[in-house]
Design a protein around this motif. Structure first.
Motif, short mmCIF file in Angstrom:
data_model
loop_
_atom_site.label_atom_id
_atom_site.label_comp_id
_atom_site.label_asym_id
_atom_site.label_seq_id
_atom_site.Cartn_x
_atom_site.Cartn_y
_atom_site.Cartn_z
N ARG A 359 41.25 26.27 42.44
CA ARG A 359 42.02 27.49 42.20
C ARG A 359 42.27 28.24 43.50
O ARG A 359 43.38 28.75 43.73
CB ARG A 359 41.30 28.39 41.20
CG ARG A 359 42.00 29.73 40.98
CD ARG A 359 41.30 30.56 39.93
NE ARG A 359 41.68 30.15 38.59
CZ ARG A 359 42.59 30.77 37.84
NH1 ARG A 359 43.26 31.80 38.33
NH2 ARG A 359 42.86 30.38 36.62
N LEU A 360 41.25 28.33 44.35
CA LEU A 360 41.43 29.01 45.64
C LEU A 360 42.54 28.35 46.45
O LEU A 360 43.34 29.02 47.10
CB LEU A 360 40.12 29.01 46.42
CG LEU A 360 38.98 29.83 45.82
CD1 LEU A 360 37.70 29.61 46.62
CD2 LEU A 360 39.33 31.31 45.77
N ASP A 361 42.59 27.02 46.43
CA ASP A 361 43.65 26.32 47.14
C ASP A 361 45.03 26.65 46.57
O ASP A 361 46.02 26.69 47.31
CB ASP A 361 43.43 24.80 47.06
CG ASP A 361 42.28 24.33 47.92
OD1 ASP A 361 41.95 25.01 48.91
OD2 ASP A 361 41.70 23.27 47.59
N ARG A 362 45.10 26.89 45.26
CA ARG A 362 46.39 27.11 44.62
C ARG A 362 46.85 28.56 44.62
O ARG A 362 47.99 28.84 44.23
CB ARG A 362 46.34 26.61 43.17
CG ARG A 362 46.14 25.12 43.01
CD ARG A 362 46.36 24.69 41.56
NE ARG A 362 45.46 25.37 40.65
CZ ARG A 362 44.23 24.95 40.33
NH1 ARG A 362 43.75 23.85 40.90
NH2 ARG A 362 43.49 25.62 39.47
N LEU A 363 46.00 29.47 45.00
CA LEU A 363 46.41 30.88 45.01
C LEU A 363 47.60 31.06 45.95
O LEU A 363 47.72 30.34 46.95
CB LEU A 363 45.24 31.77 45.43
CG LEU A 363 44.11 31.92 44.41
CD1 LEU A 363 42.94 32.69 45.01
CD2 LEU A 363 44.60 32.62 43.14
N ALA A 372 46.40 36.94 45.64
CA ALA A 372 45.28 36.03 45.89
C ALA A 372 43.99 36.79 46.17
O ALA A 372 42.93 36.48 45.62
CB ALA A 372 45.63 35.11 47.06
N GLY A 373 44.10 37.82 47.01
CA GLY A 373 42.91 38.60 47.31
C GLY A 373 42.37 39.35 46.11
O GLY A 373 41.15 39.49 45.94
N SER A 374 43.27 39.84 45.25
CA SER A 374 42.82 40.58 44.08
C SER A 374 42.08 39.67 43.11
O SER A 374 41.13 40.09 42.44
CB SER A 374 44.01 41.25 43.38
OG SER A 374 44.86 40.29 42.77
N TRP A 375 42.51 38.39 43.01
CA TRP A 375 41.78 37.46 42.14
C TRP A 375 40.36 37.26 42.66
O TRP A 375 39.39 37.29 41.89
CB TRP A 375 42.52 36.12 42.07
CG TRP A 375 41.90 35.22 41.03
CD1 TRP A 375 42.24 35.14 39.72
CD2 TRP A 375 40.79 34.33 41.22
NE1 TRP A 375 41.42 34.24 39.06
CE2 TRP A 375 40.52 33.73 39.96
CE3 TRP A 375 40.00 33.97 42.29
CZ2 TRP A 375 39.49 32.81 39.77
CZ3 TRP A 375 38.96 33.05 42.11
CH2 TRP A 375 38.72 32.47 40.86
#
Length: 580
Positions: A359-363, A372-375
């Motif tokens: 998921r981090l790669d796909r943000l 991305a940062g808010s997630w």
């Protein structure tokens, strides 16, 4: 252990070793050396004190420790007063009339000037008890290596002074000092980096001079007066401000708006900041029960009032903008109310390392770094609440995977994640950095990587007139510069004078934003990204936190008389004891 035999051969008749103990190793007679060792042995027998080689402890010093460890080639001069748990490395000096109390740790080669006080303890200040009956607390003082603390300095409990620092005479140090910083004043403020020598400054590295318009052509004292007057007015108006946004059943951001969960949480934060208690519309227990009851037991998330959560994504995580922010706002509101969530955040508990890194790669780092940062902010905060509840924070290795991914993906040239865009500049990158680091590094007390580059990137963004010209600033954009400057400034003095000047300008502007009886408006923003210019709870909560950050960057935070304890708290929400 400060009684002295006037015929003791250890003490010359002129007392020069007591007041100039650095002369002892060169000038003392064998008899005086023997007497000094006997004095140390007596203190060791009485208190368990430990001394390295070639130490000198004046018999005229009052040394009454719970524990004392003095490294080699260190000395304590006459009339010093030492109590508590004190550890000093090699080559440390405690000069005449210095007070060292509580839990204090000195590194190596620390010079402490005469009449200085290192106070590694404090009294509580609860209003229902007299001060002399208040319990004693101690967070301790830590001083790094190669530090010079001048005369008549006061260092307060909880302060960490980094390596290679210089603390100017008469300073009152109330907050941490980064490595290489030279500070002075009351409260102590950054002066310059010790490595920034005169030759370098004269060659063009001198910190920028504060522009005349930085405080509207007002002297600094006038800004202090305005800040104090603002706080008094805001406290007086806070009850009416909160009542204005209560529709009789729920909180609304501003009159005429729909009730929201965030409005309730903002009301709790504002009341805590300005009044030190829960909003008067409900008892504190009723506030807490409303927020706890709103939590979905299956996911652990709090949906918006009247809304339902969407189905989970392929990795099992539920993506819903309001609900993800409520992980922050509801969790901290409950903490301020002396309560906690009813359920763990199950969507976080179920995440394992491989889906997380996927998921981090796909943000959307390339074009929506704020999203991305808010997630990450929400995920890390959910992990925090799970730890606080004593539940498994996430699957084993997941928290380590999060920080490992962040530390290996950060751009060493900017200190950030994501890339600037032609149409918005560094807005997404810097704003995303705030959300990301708030929830992860700051909240867990872990130093951010590349702090000097962070300062460079943020100050460059802060010159973008699309967002920071007078009349164009909103709470989100100012907060997302102020917090990174504050956070990175904890680790470095890099360009501190420029950061201070920027903060002082925004502090003066922010005070002009207050609406009598209404609070702060969020400020101008694109449609759908903020509540707008009208005063309301969200703008008030955010600008109160911003004011604290700006005031602290300029050395004025004590004038506010409050310190954020919720979403925008400056301290870590949890000590860095997690295995990351």
């Amino acid at each position: 252990m400060n009684a002295q035999d006037p015929q003791d051969p250890q003490v010359p008749q002129d007392g020069r070793f007591d007041h100039c103990p650095w002369l002892f190793q060169q000038e003392a007679t064998p008899e005086q050396r023997a007497a000094q060792l006997a004095h140390q042995r007596r203190l060791t027998a009485a208190t368990g004190a430990e001394f390295g080689e070639r130490c000198y402890l004046s018999p005229l010093a009052a040394v009454l420790p719970d524990r004392l460890r003095l490294g080699s080639d260190s000395y304590v001069a006459a009339h010093a007063y030492l109590t508590g748990d004190i550890t000093a490395g090699a080559d440390c000096t405690v000069n005449p009339f210095t007070t060292v109390r509580g839990t204090v740790t000195l590194g190596e080669a620390v010079r402490v000037g005469a009449h200085t006080s290192l106070l590694g303890f404090n009294h509580s200040t609860a209003p229902e008890q007299r001060i002399h009956r208040q319990p004693i607390t101690s967070r301790g003082i830590v001083v790094g290596d190669d530090v010079w603390i001048g005369s008549h300095v006061v260092v307060l409990d909880g302060v960490t002074i980094g390596d290679h620092c210089v603390i100017g005479a008469g300073a009152v140090v109330t907050r941490d000092v980064p490595d290489w910083a030279m500070v002075g004043g009351n409260p102590a403020r950054f002066i310059r980096d010790r490595r920034d020598t005169r030759d370098r400054r004269e060659a063009g590295n001198r910190p920028a001079r504060r522009p005349a318009a930085a405080t509207g052509n007002r002297p600094a004292g006038d800004l202090d007066d305005r800040l104090a007057a603002f706080v008094a007015a805001a406290r007086a108006q806070a009850p009416a401000l909160l009542a204005r946004c209560w529709d009789g059943e729920r909180y609304v951001d501003r009159p005429g708006a729909a009730p929201t969960v965030r409005a309730h949480c903002d009301a709790v934060e504002i009341a805590d900041l300005l009044l030190g208690e829960a909003p008067a519309q409900l008892p504190a227990t009723a506030h807490a029960e409303r927020l706890r009851a709103a939590q979905d037991p299956t996911t652990g998330l709090v949906p918006e009032l009247g809304a339902t959560l969407p189905p989970p994504a392929d990795d099992g995580f539920v993506d819903d903008g309001p609900a993800l922010y409520h992980v922050l706002s509801v969790g901290y509101a409950l903490r301020l109310l002396g309560s906690e969530p009813r359920h763990p955040v199950h969507t976080v508990r179920r995440m394992t390392p491989r889906p997380l890194t996927g998921r981090l790669d796909r943000l959307p780092w390339a074009d929506r770094a704020w999203h991305a940062g808010s997630w990450i902010d929400s995920f890390a905060t959910g992990t925090l609440w799970n730890l606080e509840l004593g539940a498994e924070p996430a699957a084993p290795g997941t928290l380590e995977a999060l920080f490992g991914w962040l530390l290996t993906r950060v751009d060493p040239w900017t200190g950030m994640w994501g890339r600037p865009a032609p149409d918005s500049g560094r807005l997404q990158v810097v704003n995303g950095y705030y959300r990301l680091t708030r929830g992860s590094f700051a909240q867990f007390g872990i130093p951010v990587p590349h702090p000097e580059r962070v300062v460079d990137t943020v100050l460059d963004h802060a010159r973008d007139l699309r967002y920071f010209a007078a009349g164009r600033e909103n709470a989100c954009n100012v907060l997302d510069v102020a917090h990174p400057l504050w956070l990175a400034g904890r680790a470095t003095g890099h360009r501190a004078a420029e950061a201070r000047d920027w903060a002082e300008t925004r502090l003066a502007r922010a005070l002009d934003r207050w609406h009598e009886g209404g609070g702060f408006g969020f400020g101008p923003a694109p449609e759908g990204t903020g509540p707008g210019r009208e005063p309301g709870l969200q703008g008030t909560e955010m600008w109160l936190a911003i004011l604290w950050l700006l005031a602290d960057l300029t050395g004025r935070a004590d004038l506010l008389g409050y310190r954020p304890r919720g979403v925008h708290r400056p301290e870590p929400a949890r000590a860095p004891a997690t295995p990351v």
